[in-house]
Design a protein around this motif. Structure first.
Motif, PDB file in Angstrom:
ATOM      1  N   PRO A   1     -16.907 -21.798 204.277  1.00 20.69           N
ATOM      2  CA  PRO A   1     -15.581 -21.172 204.347  1.00 20.69           C
ATOM      3  C   PRO A   1     -14.579 -21.987 205.170  1.00 20.69           C
ATOM      4  CG  PRO A   1     -17.272 -19.511 204.608  1.00 20.69           C
ATOM      5  CD  PRO A   1     -17.977 -20.842 204.616  1.00 20.69           C
ATOM      6  N   GLU A   2     -15.042 -22.588 206.280  1.00 17.54           N
ATOM      7  CA  GLU A   2     -14.139 -23.383 207.106  1.00 17.54           C
ATOM      8  C   GLU A   2     -13.685 -24.636 206.368  1.00 17.54           C
ATOM      9  OE1 GLU A   2     -17.031 -22.204 208.047  1.00 17.54           O
ATOM     10  OE2 GLU A   2     -16.502 -20.724 209.586  1.00 17.54           O
ATOM     11  N   GLU A   3     -14.634 -25.293 205.661  1.00 15.37           N
ATOM     12  CA  GLU A   3     -14.265 -26.483 204.897  1.00 15.37           C
ATOM     13  C   GLU A   3     -13.312 -26.121 203.761  1.00 15.37           C
ATOM     14  OE1 GLU A   3     -18.362 -29.127 205.438  1.00 15.37           O
ATOM     15  OE2 GLU A   3     -18.202 -27.637 203.827  1.00 15.37           O
ATOM     16  N   PHE A   4     -13.570 -24.988 203.111  1.00 14.28           N
ATOM     17  CA  PHE A   4     -12.690 -24.547 202.035  1.00 14.28           C
ATOM     18  C   PHE A   4     -11.286 -24.293 202.562  1.00 14.28           C
ATOM     19  CE2 PHE A   4     -10.687 -21.156 199.568  1.00 14.28           C
ATOM     20  CZ  PHE A   4     -10.748 -21.688 198.284  1.00 14.28           C
ATOM     21  N   GLU A   5     -11.204 -23.659 203.731  1.00 11.92           N
ATOM     22  CA  GLU A   5      -9.897 -23.352 204.310  1.00 11.92           C
ATOM     23  C   GLU A   5      -9.173 -24.635 204.700  1.00 11.92           C
ATOM     24  OE1 GLU A   5      -6.583 -21.420 205.409  1.00 11.92           O
ATOM     25  OE2 GLU A   5      -8.307 -20.630 204.297  1.00 11.92           O
ATOM     26  N   ARG A   6      -9.926 -25.597 205.265  1.00 12.38           N
ATOM     27  CA  ARG A   6      -9.308 -26.874 205.624  1.00 12.38           C
ATOM     28  C   ARG A   6      -8.826 -27.605 204.372  1.00 12.38           C
ATOM     29  NH1 ARG A   6     -13.591 -27.454 209.452  1.00 12.38           N
ATOM     30  NH2 ARG A   6     -14.684 -28.885 208.061  1.00 12.38           N
ATOM     31  N   GLN A   7      -9.636 -27.568 203.308  1.00 14.02           N
ATOM     32  CA  GLN A   7      -9.241 -28.214 202.061  1.00 14.02           C
ATOM     33  C   GLN A   7      -8.019 -27.530 201.474  1.00 14.02           C
ATOM     34  OE1 GLN A   7     -11.440 -28.008 198.045  1.00 14.02           O
ATOM     35  NE2 GLN A   7     -12.150 -29.944 198.892  1.00 14.02           N
TER      36      GLN A   7
ATOM     37  N   THR B   1     -23.369 -21.926 202.269  1.00 15.18           N
ATOM     38  CA  THR B   1     -23.211 -22.776 201.081  1.00 15.18           C
ATOM     39  C   THR B   1     -24.040 -22.314 199.895  1.00 15.18           C
ATOM     40  OG1 THR B   1     -24.909 -24.321 201.915  1.00 15.18           O
ATOM     41  CG2 THR B   1     -22.609 -24.796 202.467  1.00 15.18           C
ATOM     42  N   CYS B   2     -24.779 -21.232 200.037  1.00 14.67           N
ATOM     43  CA  CYS B   2     -25.549 -20.693 198.901  1.00 14.67           C
ATOM     44  C   CYS B   2     -24.625 -19.753 198.123  1.00 14.67           C
ATOM     45  CB  CYS B   2     -26.798 -19.967 199.386  1.00 14.67           C
ATOM     46  SG  CYS B   2     -27.890 -19.433 198.032  1.00 14.67           S
ATOM     47  N   ARG B   3     -23.896 -20.311 197.164  1.00 17.88           N
ATOM     48  CA  ARG B   3     -22.916 -19.562 196.383  1.00 17.88           C
ATOM     49  C   ARG B   3     -23.128 -19.836 194.897  1.00 17.88           C
ATOM     50  NH1 ARG B   3     -22.714 -17.325 200.383  1.00 17.88           N
ATOM     51  NH2 ARG B   3     -20.975 -16.846 201.789  1.00 17.88           N
ATOM     52  N   PRO B   4     -24.213 -19.310 194.324  1.00 18.99           N
ATOM     53  CA  PRO B   4     -24.446 -19.547 192.892  1.00 18.99           C
ATOM     54  C   PRO B   4     -23.410 -18.847 192.026  1.00 18.99           C
ATOM     55  CG  PRO B   4     -26.036 -17.970 193.762  1.00 18.99           C
ATOM     56  CD  PRO B   4     -25.273 -18.492 194.944  1.00 18.99           C
ATOM     57  N   ARG B   5     -22.950 -19.532 191.001  1.00 18.49           N
ATOM     58  CA  ARG B   5     -21.933 -18.969 190.125  1.00 18.49           C
ATOM     59  C   ARG B   5     -22.518 -18.082 189.046  1.00 18.49           C
ATOM     60  NH1 ARG B   5     -17.795 -24.102 189.073  1.00 18.49           N
ATOM     61  NH2 ARG B   5     -17.221 -24.428 191.264  1.00 18.49           N
ATOM     62  N   ASN B   6     -23.820 -18.146 188.857  1.00 18.84           N
ATOM     63  CA  ASN B   6     -24.432 -17.378 187.766  1.00 18.84           C
ATOM     64  C   ASN B   6     -24.982 -16.036 188.230  1.00 18.84           C
ATOM     65  OD1 ASN B   6     -26.424 -18.642 189.299  1.00 18.84           O
ATOM     66  ND2 ASN B   6     -27.830 -18.885 187.584  1.00 18.84           N
ATOM     67  N   HIS B   7     -24.686 -15.641 189.468  1.00 20.26           N
ATOM     68  CA  HIS B   7     -25.143 -14.345 189.975  1.00 20.26           C
ATOM     69  C   HIS B   7     -24.042 -13.727 190.835  1.00 20.26           C
ATOM     70  CE1 HIS B   7     -29.383 -14.676 188.730  1.00 20.26           C
ATOM     71  NE2 HIS B   7     -29.262 -15.949 189.028  1.00 20.26           N
ATOM     72  N   PRO B   8     -23.783 -12.431 190.693  1.00 15.22           N
ATOM     73  CA  PRO B   8     -22.806 -11.786 191.584  1.00 15.22           C
ATOM     74  C   PRO B   8     -23.307 -11.794 193.018  1.00 15.22           C
ATOM     75  CG  PRO B   8     -23.958 -10.154 190.238  1.00 15.22           C
ATOM     76  CD  PRO B   8     -24.357 -11.496 189.703  1.00 15.22           C
ATOM     77  N   LEU B   9     -22.408 -12.051 193.940  1.00 12.08           N
ATOM     78  CA  LEU B   9     -22.808 -12.174 195.344  1.00 12.08           C
ATOM     79  C   LEU B   9     -23.396 -10.887 195.905  1.00 12.08           C
ATOM     80  CD1 LEU B   9     -19.931 -14.362 196.852  1.00 12.08           C
ATOM     81  CD2 LEU B   9     -22.246 -15.047 196.213  1.00 12.08           C
ATOM     82  N   ASP B  10     -22.986  -9.737 195.342  1.00  9.59           N
ATOM     83  CA  ASP B  10     -23.525  -8.486 195.869  1.00  9.59           C
ATOM     84  C   ASP B  10     -24.941  -8.214 195.373  1.00  9.59           C
ATOM     85  OD1 ASP B  10     -22.954  -7.946 193.247  1.00  9.59           O
ATOM     86  OD2 ASP B  10     -21.786  -6.139 193.630  1.00  9.59           O
ATOM     87  N   GLN B  11     -25.476  -9.089 194.508  1.00  6.47           N
ATOM     88  CA  GLN B  11     -26.849  -8.970 194.051  1.00  6.47           C
ATOM     89  C   GLN B  11     -27.702 -10.156 194.515  1.00  6.47           C
ATOM     90  OE1 GLN B  11     -28.426  -6.339 192.441  1.00  6.47           O
ATOM     91  NE2 GLN B  11     -26.509  -5.366 193.100  1.00  6.47           N
ATOM     92  N   ILE B  12     -27.266 -10.757 195.608  1.00  6.86           N
ATOM     93  CA  ILE B  12     -28.029 -11.838 196.240  1.00  6.86           C
ATOM     94  C   ILE B  12     -28.218 -11.475 197.706  1.00  6.86           C
ATOM     95  CG2 ILE B  12     -28.062 -14.288 196.838  1.00  6.86           C
ATOM     96  CD1 ILE B  12     -26.211 -14.779 194.497  1.00  6.86           C
TER      97      ILE B  12
END
Length: 292
Positions: free
Chosen positions: A218-224, A47-58
């Motif tokens: 990801p599982e909750e997103f897929e269910r939604q 659930t750590c998915r900040p929108r202000n940083h690219p995921l490949d730099q976290i």
């Protein structure tokens, strides 16, 4: 207190070990006691998915050796969970990390989370005293050496979340509102969520967004997504049924109009035939119907 001496070796006179040279685990260190220490960090990671940083730099790590002193190569801490901003997900952009080595990365974690256990509680909360000629305590490493801005401590036994923020180089405990704490650098916050994860219902630590909504796994997103697709398909089916009913209604209306026109035609024909018969009767009586 033992005086901590930072890395003082001249860079030109030493050859520092890399991640590949340092152990990723201590075979003498006992394993974690329960599944909770697997599930809770994984929920934080998902659930750590900040929108202000690219995921490949976290870079997010769970139970990974964090080496902090090149003068003492066997000194490390092993946080239950931590996140680093500005560090690539992969070591030198190509390999999965075996450990996190500060003298190579030069970026301290932004957030560290420790999950209290009876055997680690004193050290996690900074109660354990310093011992001469021994590594500095976890609290001192986080606060003084690495200067990690946010330190979260959570007890699964009391469901208490405590947050320490680095202010003027010292950890200050923060007052929480609704067991939540916002981190501006991530544009996310950590809070206590009561729900079911991995088949187990309890209070869990997880991230929430600027709207106050919990970030989906990801599982909750897929269910939604699947539920939205189901609702969309159901809506399409209902629309198709409505169109079918409308078309049926139009067909019935057209049929009714056709029958009405046919009846009108039959009535007109009947009237014409009646008029003809009447004219014939009048003619038989010697009366010209056209003169009437």
């Amino acid at each position: 207190m033992t005086m901590y001496v930072p890395d003082s070796q001249p860079y030109q006179t030493k050859l520092l070990p890399t991640m590949y040279d340092l152990p990723s685990e201590d075979p003498e260190e006992p394993g974690l006691p329960d599944e909770y220490h697997d599930y809770q960090p994984e929920l934080l990671r998902q659930t750590c998915r900040p929108r202000n940083h690219p995921l490949d730099q976290i870079f997010i790590a769970t139970d990974l050796n964090l080496y902090y002193d090149s003068n003492h190569l066997n000194w490390y801490k092993r946080p239950d969970w931590f996140v680093v901003l500005g560090a690539s997900r992969f070591y030198r952009g190509e390999d999965l990390r075996l450990s996190y080595v500060m003298w190579q990365e030069n970026i301290s974690p932004l957030v560290v989370v420790e999950l209290l256990s009876p055997g680690t509680e004193d050290e996690d909360l900074g109660i354990t005293p310093e011992v001469r000629n021994k590594p500095p305590t976890k609290w001192r490493v986080y606060e003084e050496i690495l200067q990690i801005p946010y330190y979260f401590v959570f007890s699964r036994y009391t469901n208490q979340l405590r947050v320490f923020q680095l202010i003027d180089n010292r950890y200050c405990e923060q007052v929480l509102t609704d067991s939540r704490f916002w981190i501006p650098e991530l544009e996310l916050g950590i809070g206590l969520w009561e729900g079911n994860y991995q088949g187990f219902s309890r209070l869990w630590l997880r991230w929430y967004d600027a709207s106050g909504d919990w970030v989906l796994t990801p599982e909750e997103f897929e269910r939604q997504r699947a539920e939205l697709e189901r609702q969309r398909a159901e809506s399409e089916s209902q629309r198709a049924e409505f169109e079918s009913q409308r078309a049926e209604s139009e067909s019935q209306r057209a049929e009714s109009e056709s029958q009405r026109a046919k009846l009108e035609s039959q009535r007109a024909e009947s009237e014409r035939q009646r008029a003809n018969r009447l004219a014939e009767i009048l003619r038989d009586m010697g009366i010209n119907p056209d003169d009437l």
